[in-house]
Write a protein that holds these residues in place. Structure first.
Motif, mmCIF file in Angstrom:
data_model
loop_
_atom_site.group_PDB
_atom_site.id
_atom_site.type_symbol
_atom_site.label_atom_id
_atom_site.label_comp_id
_atom_site.label_asym_id
_atom_site.label_seq_id
_atom_site.Cartn_x
_atom_site.Cartn_y
_atom_site.Cartn_z
ATOM 1 N N ILE A 174 0.826 -1.212 0.000
ATOM 2 C CA ILE A 174 0.000 0.000 0.000
ATOM 3 C C ILE A 174 0.861 1.264 0.000
ATOM 4 O O ILE A 174 0.461 2.297 -0.526
ATOM 5 N N SER A 228 -1.405 4.629 -2.158
ATOM 6 C CA SER A 228 -2.479 4.340 -1.202
ATOM 7 C C SER A 228 -3.822 4.917 -1.634
ATOM 8 O O SER A 228 -4.701 5.104 -0.805
ATOM 9 N N ILE A 285 -6.852 0.719 -4.907
ATOM 10 C CA ILE A 285 -6.835 -0.490 -4.061
ATOM 11 C C ILE A 285 -8.123 -1.295 -4.276
ATOM 12 O O ILE A 285 -8.101 -2.524 -4.323
ATOM 13 N N ALA A 327 -3.095 -7.173 0.881
ATOM 14 C CA ALA A 327 -2.342 -5.932 1.067
ATOM 15 C C ALA A 327 -1.216 -6.114 2.065
ATOM 16 O O ALA A 327 -1.332 -6.863 3.038
ATOM 17 N N VAL A 338 0.779 -3.743 4.575
ATOM 18 C CA VAL A 338 0.644 -2.400 5.149
ATOM 19 C C VAL A 338 1.773 -2.132 6.140
ATOM 20 O O VAL A 338 2.363 -3.070 6.689
ATOM 21 N N GLU A 384 -2.580 2.795 6.702
ATOM 22 C CA GLU A 384 -2.594 1.888 5.552
ATOM 23 C C GLU A 384 -3.469 0.668 5.814
ATOM 24 O O GLU A 384 -4.161 0.187 4.911
ATOM 25 N N ALA A 430 -6.768 -0.251 3.513
ATOM 26 C CA ALA A 430 -6.890 -1.579 2.890
ATOM 27 C C ALA A 430 -8.232 -2.211 3.254
ATOM 28 O O ALA A 430 -8.945 -2.751 2.394
ATOM 29 N N SER A 450 2.064 8.873 -3.237
ATOM 30 C CA SER A 450 2.100 8.448 -1.828
ATOM 31 C C SER A 450 3.205 9.162 -1.051
ATOM 32 O O SER A 450 3.176 9.207 0.172
#
Ligand SMILES: *Cc1c(COP(=O)(O)O)cnc(C)c1O
Length: 404
Positions: free
Chosen positions: A56, A60, A65, A75, A77, A82, A86, A370
Motif C-alpha cells: 500500500i 495508497s 486499491i 495488502a 501495510v 494503511e 486496505a 504516496s
C-alpha cells in the motif's frame, strides 16, 4: 502512451485535453496498463498460487486499491492508516500482512482487533509487545519474523533494506533464538518467515541468493513455517536501457525452493504493479535562459514527486506536443520550490519548448503521490484514472480550504 497527430495521448486521450479539463499538475493512471501488470504478475507465478499482497505504501489511493482487490490481491501495510485504507477498500483481513520496525501498541492492538493474517515482527521487543497485548486480550495472534538475510539487492543504496547495516529485520542468530523462544507460545503463533531485501531490483541473482540464505536458516531453525513471505522489490524499466527483471528465473528458483521446503509463498509487490501505470502532467511556467542551459520551470515540484530529489531517481520526460526542432542547450527541468534539489532532470537535445507547453513525467505510479507533501504549502495534485476511454477523478485536487 503514444503520439497521435503529434499529440501525446494516454489510452488515446490527448494529454492536452486532459490538462485543459482538469488542470496541472495531474497524476494520470492508465487502467489497461494496471490490469496488464496485475495479470502478468499473477501468471508469472501461478504454478504455486502465492498470496499477493499489494504494498500500500507504493500507492495508497483507495480507488486503485478497490480495483486491485477485484483481482484477488491482499495488502501489505506499514501503518494503521494503511491498514485502515486496505480494509476500507474491502480487502479481507486474512489477506493482510503488517510490516515495519516501529509498530506502536495502538497499531498492534488495532491489527489484533481486525484479525489480520500476519503481523511481521522485526525485533524481539516487538514480539514481546504483541505477546503482552495478545495475553491481555486472551487472543492468539499469528506472526511472522522478518529476517535480514544480509543480501545485497544491488539497487540504489537508499532503497536497499536487506543488508546487515540496514534497520530492517533481525539477523540469523537472533532469528534462530526467537524461533526457539516463541515456537511454543500460547498467544503468539509463529507462522511465517518474511524478508524484503530492497526495491527496484532488476537482477534475479540477489533473489536467488536470498532464497539460499532462507533455506539454510530454516533448516537450522528446524521449524515448519506455513508461510514464506518473500517481500516485493521487483524493479521496472525507468530507462530504456535498463534490463528487465526475469520473472521466469525468479519463479524457477522459488519452485526449486518449494521442492525442498513446502510452504505457502507470499509476495508484497508495489512498484512492479503500479509504477509504470501513471504519468504526471505538468505545464511549463517559465523558461529561464542561462549561458549554457535553460531552466524549464514546471508547475510540478518535489512536493508532487520527490523521487528525483530523495534518491536521485530518473523519470523520463516527454513533450505534450511533438515538434521537430531540437534545442542545442541543456534543459534543466525544475520545480518552483525553494530547494536546489527541486529538480527532475537535465536533458540534452530535448525538443524546443516554449512557456505554457505541456510535459509529462513518466512511470510515476509508485512512490509518487504516496510520497507527496504540502511543502511550501503547495496543494497536492489531482489523481485521474483512465478506464475504457473514460476519465474518473480518483482523488480531487486539494484546496486551500483542506489546508487551513
Ligand atoms: C516497500 C515494501 C514493499 C514493496 O516494495 P516494492 O519495491 O514497491 O515492490 C514490500 N514489502 C515491504 C516490507 C516493504 O517495506
Amino acid at each position: 502512451m503514444r503520439y497521435i497527430n503529434k499529440k501525446l495521448t494516454i489510452e488515446k486521450l490527448s494529454v492536452d485535453r486532459i490538462a485543459k479539463k482538469y488542470g496541472t499538475p495531474a497524476y494520470c493512471y492508465s487502467f489497461s496498463q494496471f490490469r496488464k501488470n496485475i495479470l502478468n504478475f499473477k501468471k508469472s507465478f501461478n504454478s504455486f498460487s502465492p498470496l499477493i499482497c499489494f504494498s500500500i505504501k507504493s500507492n495508497s489511493n483507495i480507488n486503485l486499491i478497490k480495483e486491485i482487490k477485484k483481482f484477488g490481491f491482499g495488502a501489505d501495510v506499514v501503518s494503521m492508516g494503511e491498514l485502515m485504507v486496505a480494509l476500507k477498500a474491502g480487502i479481507h483481513p486474512r489477506k493482510i500482512v503488517f510490516s515495519g520496525v516501529g509498530k506502536t501498541s495502538d497499531e498492534i492492538n488495532y491489527a489484533i482487533n481486525k484479525n489480520i493474517l500476519l503481523i511481521n515482527a522485526e525485533s524481539q521487543s516487538e514480539i514481546k509487545e504483541i505477546e503482552r497485548i495478545a495475553k491481555l486480550r486472551n487472543k492468539q495472534v499469528q506472526i511472522g519474523i522478518r529476517l535480514n538475510p544480509n543480501t545485497d539487492a544491488k539497487t540504489l543504496k537508499q532503497i536497499s533494506t536487506g543488508k546487515k547495516e540496514n534497520k530492517f529485520g533481525v539477523n540469523e542468530e537472533t532469528f534462530l533464538d526467537l524461533v526457539k523462544k516463541y515456537k511454543r507460545s500460547k498467544n503468539v503463533i509463529l507462522k511465517c518467515l518474511s524478508v524484503h531485501i530492497g526495491s527496484q531490483i532488476l537482477d534475479h541473482k540477489p533473489y536467488e541468493k536470498m532464497l539460499k540464505v532462507i533455506y539454510k536458516i530454516i533448516k537450522k531453525a528446524n521449524f515448519n513455517f506455513e508461510f514464506i513471505d518473500l517481500g516485493g522489490g521487483m524493479g521496472i524499466q525507468y530507462e530504456n536501457n535498463h534490463n528487465k527483471l526475469d520473472y521466469k528465473k525468479y519463479n524457477n528458483s522459488i519452485i526449486r525452493f518449494l521442492k525442498k521446503y513446502n510452504s505457502k509463498i507470499i509476495f508484497e509487490p508495489g512498484r512492479s504493479i503500479i509504477g509504470n501505470t501513471a504519468s504526471l502532467i505538468s505545464k511549463v511556467t517559465y523558461i529561464k535562459e542561462e549561458k549554457t542551459k535553460k531552466f524549464i520551470v514546471l508547475d510540478a515540484a518535489m512536493n508532487d514527486l520527490i523521487r528525483p530529489a530523495l534518491y536521485g531517481a530518473y523519470h523520463k520526460i516527454l513533450p505534450g506536443l511533438k515538434k521537430n526542432k531540437r534545442s542545442n542547450k541543456i534543459y534543466e527541468f525544475v520545480g518552483p520550490i525553494c530547494e536546489s534539489t527541486d529538480k527532475f532532470s537535465s536533458i540534452k537535445n530535448f525538443q524546443e519548448l516554449v512557456e505554457k507547453d505541456l510535459v509529462v513525467l513518466q512511470d510515476v505510479g509508485a512512490y509518487g503521490m504516496s510520497l507527496s507533501s504540502n511543502y511550501n504549502l503547495r496543494l497536492k495534485p489531482i489523481e485521474l484514472l483512465i478506464k475504457n476511454t473514460k476519465i474518473k477523478v480518483i482523488r480531487k485536487r486539494q484546496t486551500y480550504k483542506d489546508l487551513f
